[in-house]
Motif scaffolding. Structure first.
Motif, PDB file in Angstrom:
ATOM      1  N   ILE A 245       0.853  -1.191   0.000  1.00 26.54           N
ATOM      2  CA  ILE A 245       0.000   0.000   0.000  1.00 26.54           C
ATOM      3  C   ILE A 245       0.888   1.241   0.000  1.00 26.54           C
ATOM      4  CG2 ILE A 245      -1.878   1.210   1.143  1.00 26.54           C
ATOM      5  CD1 ILE A 245      -2.593  -1.635   0.177  1.00 26.54           C
ATOM      6  N   TRP A 246       0.863   1.983  -1.095  1.00 29.55           N
ATOM      7  CA  TRP A 246       1.721   3.143  -1.262  1.00 29.55           C
ATOM      8  C   TRP A 246       1.084   4.435  -0.758  1.00 29.55           C
ATOM      9  CZ3 TRP A 246       6.669   3.595  -3.583  1.00 29.55           C
ATOM     10  CH2 TRP A 246       7.217   2.379  -4.024  1.00 29.55           C
ATOM     11  N   GLN A 247      -0.206   4.593  -1.043  1.00 24.77           N
ATOM     12  CA  GLN A 247      -0.828   5.865  -0.689  1.00 24.77           C
ATOM     13  C   GLN A 247      -2.281   5.650  -0.301  1.00 24.77           C
ATOM     14  OE1 GLN A 247      -0.140   8.838  -3.669  1.00 24.77           O
ATOM     15  NE2 GLN A 247      -1.140  10.464  -2.534  1.00 24.77           N
ATOM     16  N   SER A 248      -2.724   6.452   0.661  1.00 25.33           N
ATOM     17  CA  SER A 248      -4.101   6.303   1.157  1.00 25.33           C
ATOM     18  C   SER A 248      -4.678   7.660   1.538  1.00 25.33           C
ATOM     19  CB  SER A 248      -4.122   5.367   2.372  1.00 25.33           C
ATOM     20  OG  SER A 248      -3.451   5.968   3.475  1.00 25.33           O
ATOM     21  N   GLU A 249      -5.958   7.645   1.842  1.00 25.23           N
ATOM     22  CA  GLU A 249      -6.654   8.825   2.361  1.00 25.23           C
ATOM     23  C   GLU A 249      -7.477   8.416   3.570  1.00 25.23           C
ATOM     24  OE1 GLU A 249      -9.118  10.146  -0.814  1.00 25.23           O
ATOM     25  OE2 GLU A 249      -7.472  11.044  -1.966  1.00 25.23           O
ATOM     26  N   ASP A 267     -12.008   4.958  -8.253  1.00 31.67           N
ATOM     27  CA  ASP A 267     -10.594   5.288  -8.078  1.00 31.67           C
ATOM     28  C   ASP A 267      -9.940   4.616  -6.881  1.00 31.67           C
ATOM     29  OD1 ASP A 267     -12.087   6.676  -6.218  1.00 31.67           O
ATOM     30  OD2 ASP A 267     -10.871   8.490  -6.325  1.00 31.67           O
ATOM     31  N   GLY A 268     -10.631   3.702  -6.223  1.00 29.04           N
ATOM     32  CA  GLY A 268     -10.041   3.005  -5.082  1.00 29.04           C
ATOM     33  C   GLY A 268     -11.091   2.372  -4.204  1.00 29.04           C
ATOM     34  N   ILE A 281      -7.720   3.207  -0.092  1.00 31.69           N
ATOM     35  CA  ILE A 281      -6.489   2.841  -0.790  1.00 31.69           C
ATOM     36  C   ILE A 281      -6.526   3.442  -2.197  1.00 31.69           C
ATOM     37  CG2 ILE A 281      -5.009   0.941  -1.519  1.00 31.69           C
ATOM     38  CD1 ILE A 281      -5.532   1.074   1.521  1.00 31.69           C
ATOM     39  N   ILE A 282      -5.563   4.314  -2.501  1.00 33.16           N
ATOM     40  CA  ILE A 282      -5.586   4.977  -3.805  1.00 33.16           C
ATOM     41  C   ILE A 282      -4.349   4.684  -4.661  1.00 33.16           C
ATOM     42  CG2 ILE A 282      -7.123   6.830  -3.081  1.00 33.16           C
ATOM     43  CD1 ILE A 282      -4.717   8.617  -2.710  1.00 33.16           C
ATOM     44  N   GLU A 283      -3.328   4.058  -4.054  1.00 32.21           N
ATOM     45  CA  GLU A 283      -2.154   3.634  -4.826  1.00 32.21           C
ATOM     46  C   GLU A 283      -1.593   2.388  -4.165  1.00 32.21           C
ATOM     47  OE1 GLU A 283       1.423   5.849  -7.211  1.00 32.21           O
ATOM     48  OE2 GLU A 283       1.181   6.380  -5.102  1.00 32.21           O
ATOM     49  N   LEU A 284      -1.377   1.333  -4.937  1.00 34.41           N
ATOM     50  CA  LEU A 284      -0.995   0.050  -4.366  1.00 34.41           C
ATOM     51  C   LEU A 284      -0.198  -0.771  -5.364  1.00 34.41           C
ATOM     52  CD1 LEU A 284      -4.188  -2.200  -4.348  1.00 34.41           C
ATOM     53  CD2 LEU A 284      -4.032  -0.054  -5.568  1.00 34.41           C
ATOM     54  N   GLN A 285       0.278  -1.915  -4.887  1.00 35.36           N
ATOM     55  CA  GLN A 285       1.113  -2.772  -5.736  1.00 35.36           C
ATOM     56  C   GLN A 285       0.856  -4.242  -5.416  1.00 35.36           C
ATOM     57  OE1 GLN A 285       5.266  -1.845  -5.419  1.00 35.36           O
ATOM     58  NE2 GLN A 285       5.906  -3.359  -6.930  1.00 35.36           N
ATOM     59  N   LEU A 293      -2.356   2.889  -9.670  1.00 36.67           N
ATOM     60  CA  LEU A 293      -3.439   3.608  -9.018  1.00 36.67           C
ATOM     61  C   LEU A 293      -4.584   2.661  -8.705  1.00 36.67           C
ATOM     62  CD1 LEU A 293      -3.498   6.852 -11.203  1.00 36.67           C
ATOM     63  CD2 LEU A 293      -2.584   6.604  -8.882  1.00 36.67           C
ATOM     64  N   GLY A 294      -5.438   3.053  -7.761  1.00 39.39           N
ATOM     65  CA  GLY A 294      -6.564   2.210  -7.373  1.00 39.39           C
ATOM     66  C   GLY A 294      -7.469   1.875  -8.531  1.00 39.39           C
ATOM     67  N   GLU A 295      -7.701   2.838  -9.425  1.00 42.10           N
ATOM     68  CA  GLU A 295      -8.592   2.589 -10.561  1.00 42.10           C
ATOM     69  C   GLU A 295      -8.014   1.535 -11.505  1.00 42.10           C
ATOM     70  OE1 GLU A 295      -8.193   6.015 -13.662  1.00 42.10           O
ATOM     71  OE2 GLU A 295      -8.002   6.934 -11.682  1.00 42.10           O
ATOM     72  N   GLN A 296      -6.686   1.524 -11.686  1.00 36.81           N
ATOM     73  CA  GLN A 296      -6.048   0.502 -12.518  1.00 36.81           C
ATOM     74  C   GLN A 296      -6.182  -0.873 -11.869  1.00 36.81           C
ATOM     75  OE1 GLN A 296      -2.272   2.852 -12.412  1.00 36.81           O
ATOM     76  NE2 GLN A 296      -2.179   2.362 -14.591  1.00 36.81           N
TER      77      GLN A 296
END
Length: 313
Positions: A245-249, A267-268, A281-285, A293-296
């Motif tokens: 988990i790279w980025q969150s809100e 988007d997540g 969760i908005i950016e992950l791997q 990105l979460g949408e991908q």
């Protein structure tokens, strides 16, 4: 002219070295860690400080352990007037500490005696601090415990991660050293002993510390994620697979259940925590894939996730 030996390894140290050179001091040698294998292909890679030193034609020394007699002798032979360290990664032996006329000083990325150790930037964010800073101190044969010469505060915003705070502290450290060296060399500074009762520690991050505990509060988890971005990166598990988990809100107003997926958007997706502040969760791997990105993720590897499924199994 004052002869300086500089010791440092990561990017944080580079700006400090650059400032010493810019200010016109004679850097007679740079000591850094050995080249290390990096990435999946294990490409032998020099430390950032070595790359910078080579640019300026400064001799570079890369001891595995500075305490080894042969390696120690090489540095002593340079006969420096002052040794400056910044995130070097090794404690200097007494013989070296006592050799320079003006001693050995360290540029440390915290407001000592708080967060002594190798990961002060990570811990400052993970602990939810609103400020940190840089301290310049004399070095002793104990981790970051020497007398303080100067310090400067640096605010931490709610959006900062390790990468952004790293840049702020590196710049602040370089500026502080530029102000400190003339005063030190002129004998115009009075060292201040640290209060041992107030000492806290920031040991190097271990693998088990990277895992997200969804039972914690949303605020703690949010700080945990940004406190490990961009390295080593927080992770959880989904269906037995590691999910970085790279980025969150932070999201308020949702009935929470730790680790449970409460909401899925374009988007997540939002995950429950130990209180009423959920985490989106908005950016992950996903395991074996690149950061996305979460949408991908939701269009691909995560297309099968459903409301109510849980992370951290």
């Amino acid at each position: 002219m004052t002869k300086i030996v500089f010791m440092g390894t990561p990017d944080f140290s580079v700006q400090v070295l650059q400032q010493i050179i810019k200010d016109g001091y004679e850097v007679i040698g740079v000591v850094t860690q050995p080249d290390r294998p990096v990435g999946r292909k294990k490409v032998l890679t020099p430390p950032p400080v070595k790359i910078e030193a080579v640019k300026h034609g400064i001799p570079v020394y890369q001891p595995e352990k500075i305490r080894q007699e042969e390696e120690l002798a090489k540095v002593l032979a340079l006969e420096p007037d002052l040794i400056v360290t910044a995130a070097f990664g090794q404690i200097l032996p007494k013989k070296l500490l006592e050799a320079p006329k003006f001693g050995c000083i360290n540029v440390h990325a915290s407001l000592l005696p708080e967060l002594r150790g190798g990961a002060p930037i990570h811990y400052a964010i993970m602990q939810g601090k609103k400020k940190t800073g840089v301290t310049i101190m004399y070095m002793v044969e104990k981790l970051d415990a020497g007398d303080i010469l100067t310090s400067v505060e640096v605010p931490i915003s709610d959006e900062d991660n390790v990468g952004t705070l790293f840049e702020k502290l590196s710049e602040a450290g370089a500026e502080l050293l530029s102000e400190t060296l003339p005063l030190l060399l002129a004998g115009r500074l009075t060292p201040k002993p640290q209060n041992e009762a107030e000492a806290t520690f920031a040991t190097n991050i271990k693998r088990e510390q990277e895992k997200i505990d969804w039972e914690k509060t949303g605020e703690e988890i949010y700080n945990h994620i940004r406190g490990l971005n961009p390295w080593p990166v927080a992770f959880t598990t989904m269906e037995g697979q590691v999910l970085k988990i790279w980025q969150s809100e932070k999201v308020t107003g949702l009935t929470s259940e730790p680790g449970k997926i409460l909401k899925i958007e374009s988007d997540g997706f939002t995950v429950g925590t130990g209180n009423n502040t959920a985490i989106k969760i908005i950016e992950l791997q996903p395991s074996g894939k690149t950061k996305m990105l979460g949408e991908q993720f939701l269009r691909g590897a995560g297309s099968k996730i459903t409301l109510g499924s849980k992370l951290g199994d």
